[in-house]
Design an enzyme around this catalytic site. Structure first.
Site, PDB file in Angstrom:
ATOM      1  N   GLY D 148       0.637  -1.174   0.128  1.00  0.00           N
ATOM      2  CA  GLY D 148      -0.075   0.013   0.063  1.00  0.00           C
ATOM      3  C   GLY D 148       0.902   1.289   0.148  1.00  0.00           C
ATOM      4  O   GLY D 148       2.056   1.361   0.326  1.00  0.00           O
ATOM      5  N   CYS D 149       0.222   2.433  -0.224  1.00  0.00           N
ATOM      6  CA  CYS D 149       0.994   3.638  -0.500  1.00  0.00           C
ATOM      7  C   CYS D 149       1.369   4.272   0.948  1.00  0.00           C
ATOM      8  O   CYS D 149       2.705   4.498   1.180  1.00  0.00           O
ATOM      9  CB  CYS D 149       0.158   4.540  -0.997  1.00  0.00           C
ATOM     10  SG  CYS D 149      -1.700   4.774  -0.448  1.00  0.00           S
ATOM     11  N   TYR D 150       0.606   4.335   1.629  1.00  0.00           N
ATOM     12  CA  TYR D 150       0.981   4.653   2.983  1.00  0.00           C
ATOM     13  C   TYR D 150       1.758   3.633   3.936  1.00  0.00           C
ATOM     14  O   TYR D 150       3.010   3.973   4.153  1.00  0.00           O
ATOM     15  CB  TYR D 150      -0.171   4.624   4.340  1.00  0.00           C
ATOM     16  CG  TYR D 150      -1.212   5.811   3.980  1.00  0.00           C
ATOM     17  CD1 TYR D 150      -0.659   7.122   3.947  1.00  0.00           C
ATOM     18  CD2 TYR D 150      -2.488   5.747   3.613  1.00  0.00           C
ATOM     19  CE1 TYR D 150      -1.574   8.203   3.919  1.00  0.00           C
ATOM     20  CE2 TYR D 150      -3.380   6.580   3.528  1.00  0.00           C
ATOM     21  CZ  TYR D 150      -2.899   7.945   3.605  1.00  0.00           C
ATOM     22  OH  TYR D 150      -3.848   9.161   3.601  1.00  0.00           O
ATOM     23  N   THR D 152       4.362   1.728   2.172  1.00  0.00           N
ATOM     24  CA  THR D 152       5.612   1.826   1.767  1.00  0.00           C
ATOM     25  C   THR D 152       6.339   2.876   2.310  1.00  0.00           C
ATOM     26  O   THR D 152       7.489   2.957   2.827  1.00  0.00           O
ATOM     27  CB  THR D 152       5.273   2.116   0.284  1.00  0.00           C
ATOM     28  OG1 THR D 152       4.920   1.090  -0.316  1.00  0.00           O
ATOM     29  CG2 THR D 152       6.674   2.727  -0.418  1.00  0.00           C
ATOM     30  N   SER D 153       5.543   4.385   2.512  1.00  0.00           N
ATOM     31  CA  SER D 153       6.416   5.384   3.040  1.00  0.00           C
ATOM     32  C   SER D 153       6.670   5.200   4.717  1.00  0.00           C
ATOM     33  O   SER D 153       7.894   5.311   4.976  1.00  0.00           O
ATOM     34  CB  SER D 153       5.602   6.478   3.009  1.00  0.00           C
ATOM     35  OG  SER D 153       4.032   6.539   3.714  1.00  0.00           O
TER      36      SER D 153
END
Lengths: 345, 345, 345, 345
Positions: D148-150, D152-153
């Site tokens: 997921g995007c969150y 990953t960060s």
């Protein structure tokens, strides 16, 4: 690898040249200059370049870029450009100048809209670098005057109509809207976020310096003197120009015949896209790309032709077109390094 | 306190009416309706109203608002409006209708641009509620057709020129740009943030339904049939319309004489501001206010007059003008409740 | 009508004071100053004021505003404020200072985070103007230190928890996000539209000057030394601050009990709105208004309390709170002139 | 040329995959699917692709993409993904699944946060495709669960600290902000331009489905159960995630030693950039690129470590990372097709 340089790399056009040249498979950036940031790393001016671009800005002396590169891009303000271009040519570089200094053929017109011209002897050889109109001259040019952003969009929008004398040029209006990167990176109150965001306004009404440049191009195409009203507006977006152009029709036209004219005119142009009927250009669809999207219609109610063109002002309106010109000058495929799709959303 | 109601309170115009009526010292909101949100609190549809507006949405029946209020604002889509307006009038309410249903005098024109008209018998008595043009008729009207947002800006921009026959109306172009609240609160892909943000495009080119409304107003002022090309564009901002209008001049004009005409025309208008020479309208400067900012120039190079007008599409272009009309209908000071300064930045 | 003045009227806080004071029924603006724009009309600095505000900027001398008004608002940068405030008081004015100069009780703390204090003798009498905490002292104050924007949102968000010792203050984090008007109207590259738009970043991490101000307020409420990590971020919007605050819970809490505490604490506060459960603050809903919207929850999974507060940084975070303080100082209804609904959309 | 397909090409992640795969020198897009747009041209769904992408959307049947390509990207909503992935694998394709369906190892956790899992037998072999953590397993995977995007960060921001046990994970907070493309292209009122623009709010507080995914990754790295508070917020920008992470330090750390840890950890990572001290990540600087920009500091005042990471949610947070995984799976240079600079401004 061909070596190229960018003078004036600290502005938005400069960093866009760096972005595009970095992606180009056949060139290498030898040198960048930025008078006020000499000694600073490009990546410290533009953190987006961090670890990818390892260049330190040189001062404004043209000797270094000229010696180290075959082609120099001058992304300088007008006046500053004509101070270095003669030197660059003398050193043997070919030049793509992104300023206005070599765009106007008539030195008196230049003087009237800008200031005294200090390098007028180069005007006759400068080629106006709109490849869709002047491709062959660009190939062999030593000095290319890269067109302005507004003039690029308006010239591509209106040339077919004027060439075929399908519109009454006395009724020509170009209502143009530009993203804020067109105002440059200088620290001015009028360019502050809170001044621009959620706002929209015209500026330079009846007086913008791109007017004579547009008229020069359209007049050449039309084979007669063309004057138009050109009104720029400031859009609260980073990138993009959309030009909505109007003129009364001459003779018997309709949307189908007009579309067919544009289809033919631009059939072999990689970067000009005539959109399907009913689909109007949106700057979103060309963001970061070198495309010019066009559509048009004939409004029978008012006997008027409406043409709309959209470009990314920093790409087809500046750095991308400069690279397109470079490709022509170097004998590369014209679209080399310029085929990335637009960034949407 | 006069009691008023808002039918169609769940859209952007509806909530703007609530905002302005809440700030008005002489009225009280008796009832709001929202067919699809009947039973819901306004403050749950619009959390900005939390704890300040204690109204629950009624369904679409006009009986309740009609009985409880002296004036009903219908902020409904066209067609939906003409389904309730006759009933509201029968119940004895006066109506300010913000839809297009009662704006066009000619039922055939309405049919051509919209659909069949089911309430055509009311058209003769409906007053087109642009106070700057029809103030006296508004005062005594039972049914006011509140003007469209684009038509308001174009009418205020061009009326003085047409009345004095200073422009050739065959050369009239209105290039208009609107914020996205004009597209309403319906869930459509084209109105999504990522589709609009950082974008800009024309829409409804040559075909927008505000065209006949603009032409009707301008024709009335000119005393002859006026047709124009009107091109709307979508701006990536919440609020604001800016209209840039062009026409070739007739006879001998200059910027000074034109400015003086506008100065006189609008001298006693509280909400129309002719800006100082060289200062062009910006939608930022009217955000949230009922002002229409105007400036103009004569471009001698092309013999063309350029007029620019800016309004907040939700205020002077809709809810604010509706309140202005209500003030006239009720004999209040015309600007009552409408004197807040624009929200800048 | 009470006469008031604004020193430092050319910034965003200055023009917001003008907007709010203009809407206030009991005061009149006697004088505005703007050192760098002395002699210019406010309406030429801010065209939104055109024809509505007829004031010319005076220079920076406090004599004129002091003599002509009962209350002077100093919307000046820190340091500049303490150069004029003593004079204003001597001339007999009461002062609402919107700078940081009189907010910190401890002159050493001020020196560490700002610079030398040249008016430290006034610190003991200055009242920290957060009405929800210090209402009574404000009423009689001669000098009110109007709170910073971030500190206002964080203090209102966390005070009830700290007062009741429901959180472990060693675990306190305030992650805050502000619109760009908070950066002021100075022409800086970092505030340009293209730098801010479509961007988002933290700044002043671990080092922002609002840190000691927040800690001073929270420590006073807690009755012990509170330290927190405060991280501001720059939002690409004009107005608004949203603060998301975190701390581990002490003892036995749940969302219901926490909500009930906030409900009680703020029951009689006109400008603090505890939103319904599950409805989280959005800066959109307070735009242009003096509200502080709050919600909170207990995250049982991690034993953590999360509190979110949203204000308009120019209103409750600056000019609106200053007017609220003025109302208290003058014995007016605390909300006088501040009851407009938020501008949505 | 390797053939690849994209299932679910009509969303923002889908079109981003098309953009990146089009720019990739070693792959060719064989087939795209979009159940609700079967039969429509990609270029009519996304005019940015006009004349460049000549693909017509197929329906949702996995047979065609599976047969025509070596790797299939499933850019489908959760649940829809697990309906087609087993089929794709049976047909012999390798799969990069961009949904959440194969990310969580524990089927009970999946059930608790999503719904019943209908393809749980594939979970053991699915590889969590964060190359910086699981590069080797990705190379040989048949099924990659693209993060997921969150997550990953946050994973890239916190892994080094947790691996070295330098922070107290009970004090972990991730305050995250995402651009609106993360909400997808579905027509919802909450995603309308006017609802998002000039706004900012948290959502899914204490309840967002990326929470267990983040915890799973961090727990694996830490070698013990990690729980954190994760709060997502909606940013009024198209692209970008910025995560600001907080935890109390364990033992003796300082900014220099922490930076040196990150320097080492990410020294050979092409897409993770530890910024120079004092330079904080900005989503602007990674727009359109696959970079994750990170910086951190130790706040001695509060004994807290602050780590900030920025990515483009559609690139490193989705489509770019998927291509990076594909490169690993196919034995290409990991950065192939992903080296374009960010689009700034």
């Amino acid at each position: 690898m061909v070596k190229v340089s960018v003078m004036g790399a600290s502005g938005y056009t400069g960093v866009e040249l760096v972005r595009l040249l970095h992606a180009h498979p056949e060139v290498e950036i030898a040198c960048v200059t930025a008078r006020q940031n000499a000694g600073e790393e490009m990546a410290s001016l533009f953190p987006s370049l961090f670890r990818e671009i390892d260049l330190v800005c040189e001062g404004g002396d043209p000797a270094r870029p000229a010696k180290e590169s075959d082609i120099v891009f001058t992304a300088l303000p007008h006046q500053a450009a004509m101070e270095v271009v003669p030197g660059l040519l003398e050193y043997g570089s070919r030049v793509v100048d992104l300023s206005a200094d070599y765009r106007l053929r008539d030195v008196d017109v230049y003087r009237r809209w800008y200031q005294e011209h200090t390098s007028a002897d180069l005007l006759p050889e400068a080629v106006y670098g709109l490849p869709e109109l002047n491709r062959d001259q660009v190939r062999s040019a030593r000095l290319v005057a890269n067109p302005g952003c507004y003039p690029t969009s308006v010239a591509l929008a209106l040339s077919p109509l004027l060439r075929e004398k399908l519109i009454d040029h006395r009724t020509l209006v170009a209502d143009c809207k530009s993203g804020t990167s067109g105002a440059g990176r200088a620290a001015k109150v009028g360019s502050l976020f809170c001044e621009v965001n959620e706002g929209f306004k015209p500026y330079g009404v009846g007086a913008h310096r791109h007017t004579p440049e547009i008229e020069q191009t359209l007049s050449a195409v039309a084979g007669e003197d063309v004057r138009l009203t050109f009104t720029p507006h400031l859009l609260p977006i980073n990138r993009g120009i959309l030009s909505t152009c109007y003129a009364l029709a001459l003779g018997d036209v309709d949307t189908t015949s007009l579309r067919s004219l544009y289809q033919q005119t631009y059939a072999s142009e990689r970067f000009v896209r005539l959109l399907p009927q009913g689909s109007w250009p949106n700057v979103s669809n060309v963001r970061g790309s070198n495309f010019c999207d066009i559509n048009l219609m004939f409004d029978a109610r008012t006997n008027r032709v409406i043409v709309v063109a959209a470009i990314d002002n920093l790409v087809k309106g500046a750095a991308g077109q400069a690279v397109q010109n470079m490709n022509l000058m170097l004998g590369f495929e014209e679209s080399l390094g310029l085929t990335q799709l637009a960034l949407f959303p």
